[in-house]
Design a protein around this motif. Structure first.
Motif, PDB file in Angstrom:
ATOM      1  N   HIS A 337       0.822  -1.210   0.000  1.00  0.00           N
ATOM      2  CA  HIS A 337       0.000   0.000   0.000  1.00  0.00           C
ATOM      3  C   HIS A 337       0.856   1.261   0.000  1.00  0.00           C
ATOM      4  O   HIS A 337       0.316   2.376  -0.155  1.00  0.00           O
ATOM      5  N   GLY A 338       2.160   1.106   0.203  1.00  0.00           N
ATOM      6  CA  GLY A 338       3.040   2.267   0.204  1.00  0.00           C
ATOM      7  C   GLY A 338       2.860   3.115   1.445  1.00  0.00           C
ATOM      8  O   GLY A 338       2.401   2.646   2.490  1.00  0.00           O
ATOM      9  N   GLY A 339       3.167   4.401   1.334  1.00  0.00           N
ATOM     10  CA  GLY A 339       3.091   5.303   2.478  1.00  0.00           C
ATOM     11  C   GLY A 339       1.712   5.377   3.092  1.00  0.00           C
ATOM     12  O   GLY A 339       1.572   5.530   4.314  1.00  0.00           O
ATOM     13  N   MET A 340       0.666   5.245   2.266  1.00  0.00           N
ATOM     14  CA  MET A 340      -0.688   5.331   2.797  1.00  0.00           C
ATOM     15  C   MET A 340      -1.012   4.150   3.714  1.00  0.00           C
ATOM     16  O   MET A 340      -1.952   4.201   4.511  1.00  0.00           O
ATOM     17  N   GLY A 341      -0.205   3.082   3.645  1.00  0.00           N
ATOM     18  CA  GLY A 341      -0.458   1.915   4.470  1.00  0.00           C
ATOM     19  C   GLY A 341      -0.254   2.153   5.949  1.00  0.00           C
ATOM     20  O   GLY A 341      -0.732   1.370   6.774  1.00  0.00           O
ATOM     21  N   ILE A 342       0.467   3.225   6.303  1.00  0.00           N
ATOM     22  CA  ILE A 342       0.701   3.509   7.719  1.00  0.00           C
ATOM     23  C   ILE A 342      -0.034   4.762   8.193  1.00  0.00           C
ATOM     24  O   ILE A 342       0.187   5.227   9.308  1.00  0.00           O
ATOM     25  N   THR A 343      -0.920   5.294   7.356  1.00  0.00           N
ATOM     26  CA  THR A 343      -1.685   6.469   7.763  1.00  0.00           C
ATOM     27  C   THR A 343      -2.847   6.067   8.660  1.00  0.00           C
ATOM     28  O   THR A 343      -3.350   4.939   8.581  1.00  0.00           O
TER      29      THR A 343
END
Length: 379
Positions: A337-343
């Motif tokens: 999911h990239g960076g959005m995966g940790i939002t």
């Protein structure tokens, strides 16, 4: 062996899935976690009205008469929806201890109120120094007249922030590490001398540190026979661990499904990233990890249903396997999911956080690996 669920179990599974889909979407769940209590009374009453709170209890106590398979079905669906309401602390742990150790009067006093949703319970057993050794207990209950006086502290009490009743593990005799001399007491959460400090864990679940200062208890607060609680507690933790692993499997399955769907829609270099062979291989790895965990969960549940004592080693193995496989599943889901995966806005990172917390509850992989090896060599 037949692994099909009964018609009643499938109905329960479908009803929880519909509830999550229709009434417990991601925005609703985020609002619940952000509220003062960190849970929804309305959702809890829905659990009661739909009969989910009655399922594990015996028919003579007003329940459905379910078994570990029914609990697995419920907890797996709870994991899929990241449901934060306290099914495990109230029904499995608090209610399970009442059912196992309580006399008829105590079962009649508490189990119907759990089923109707008016009693919210918690099991206070962890202490600052005890880590995963439950018998390491400094909290004391001393006989006083016809009753008891309770002093000590418990930490990281699941549902400790919202419960109205507690079951407290306390030492009535012996030394700090002794298995003998431990007893269980039912304590009102608002009793004089009980002080709670609540806080959220990283997965959104609310817990509490609770101190007991000269808390006066009646004789009927004692659950079971004084000094003999350890066997009951260990048996209950064994069952609760299986329930928690079912929740983990639910989380892992949902993470896989969401990640697979995402790889079909996210484009890179003009094509969906799911068309890249390397990512396909990684998705196969996470699917195999999930299926492996689910298969061992089914094996453990079958063993436990036949003979709880025989499932002990397999439960340790399951805890170790899910710790390992869950890390792979949520690690790959987050990466893809990239960076959005940790939002905070996306649910992927929250499934990962819940799996991290599950992996440290009732003992981490290192603890259970050691327990498994001890039993293997003893055999």
């Amino acid at each position: 062996m037949n692994f099909d669920f009964s018609e009643e179990q499938q109905m329960v599974r479908d009803s929880i899935a519909r509830f999550v889909q229709d009434d417990y979407d991601w925005d609703t769940r985020r609002a619940i976690v952000a509220s003062d209590t960190g849970m929804s009374d309305k959702a809890w009453q829905t659990f009661a009205e739909l009969g989910w709170l009655s399922i594990p209890f015996a028919e003579e106590d007003g329940g459905f008469g379910g078994n570990i398979v029914d609990t697995m079905v419920i907890m797996e669906e709870i994991g899929k929806g990241l449901v934060v309401e306290p099914y495990l602390p109230t029904v499995v742990l608090f209610g399970g201890l009442i059912a196992r150790a309580g006399n008829e009067a105590q079962r009649n006093a508490w189990i119907p109120s759990i089923i109707e949703g008016s009693t919210s319970g918690a099991f206070a057993y962890v202490e600052r120094q005890s880590r995963f050794e439950i018998a390491d207990c400094l909290t004391q209950a001393k006989a006083a007249g016809d009753g008891w006086v309770l002093n000590g502290e418990k930490v990281v009490v699941f549902n400790g922030a919202n419960c109205n009743q507690l079951i407290v593990l306390a030492r009535t005799s012996g030394e700090q590490w002794d298995r003998e001399g431990l007893s269980l007491f039912v304590v009102a959460a608002d009793a004089e001398g009980v002080n709670r400090v609540d806080y959220p864990m990283m997965d959104g679940q609310r817990v509490a540190n609770i101190t007991f200062s000269d808390v006066a208890l009646n004789a009927d607060a004692l659950l079971g026979e004084a000094g003999t609680a350890m066997a009951t507690v260990e048996a209950m933790i064994q069952e609760a661990t299986i329930a928690l692993m079912a929740e983990a499997v639910g989380c892992m399955g949902t993470l896989n499904a969401k990640t697979l769907e995402y790889t079909k829609t996210r484009e890179q270099f003009g094509v969906a990233i799911g068309s890249f062979q390397s990512l396909q291989h990684r998705m196969v790895d996470t699917m195999m990890a999930y299926e492996q965990a689910k298969s061992l969960l089914f094996k453990v549940v079958c063993e436990y249903k036949q003979d709880p004592a025989s499932a002990d080693a397999s439960i340790h193995a399951l805890k170790v396997l899910i710790d390992k496989n869950a890390k792979l599943v949520y690690g790959e889901a987050t990466q893809m999911h990239g960076g959005m995966g940790i939002t905070d806005e996306l649910d992927i990172g929250h499934y990962a956080k819940r799996l991290m917390m599950i992996n440290t509850t009732f003992g981490d992989a290192t603890y259970h690996r050691a327990q498994f090896m001890d039993k293997a060599y003893a055999a």
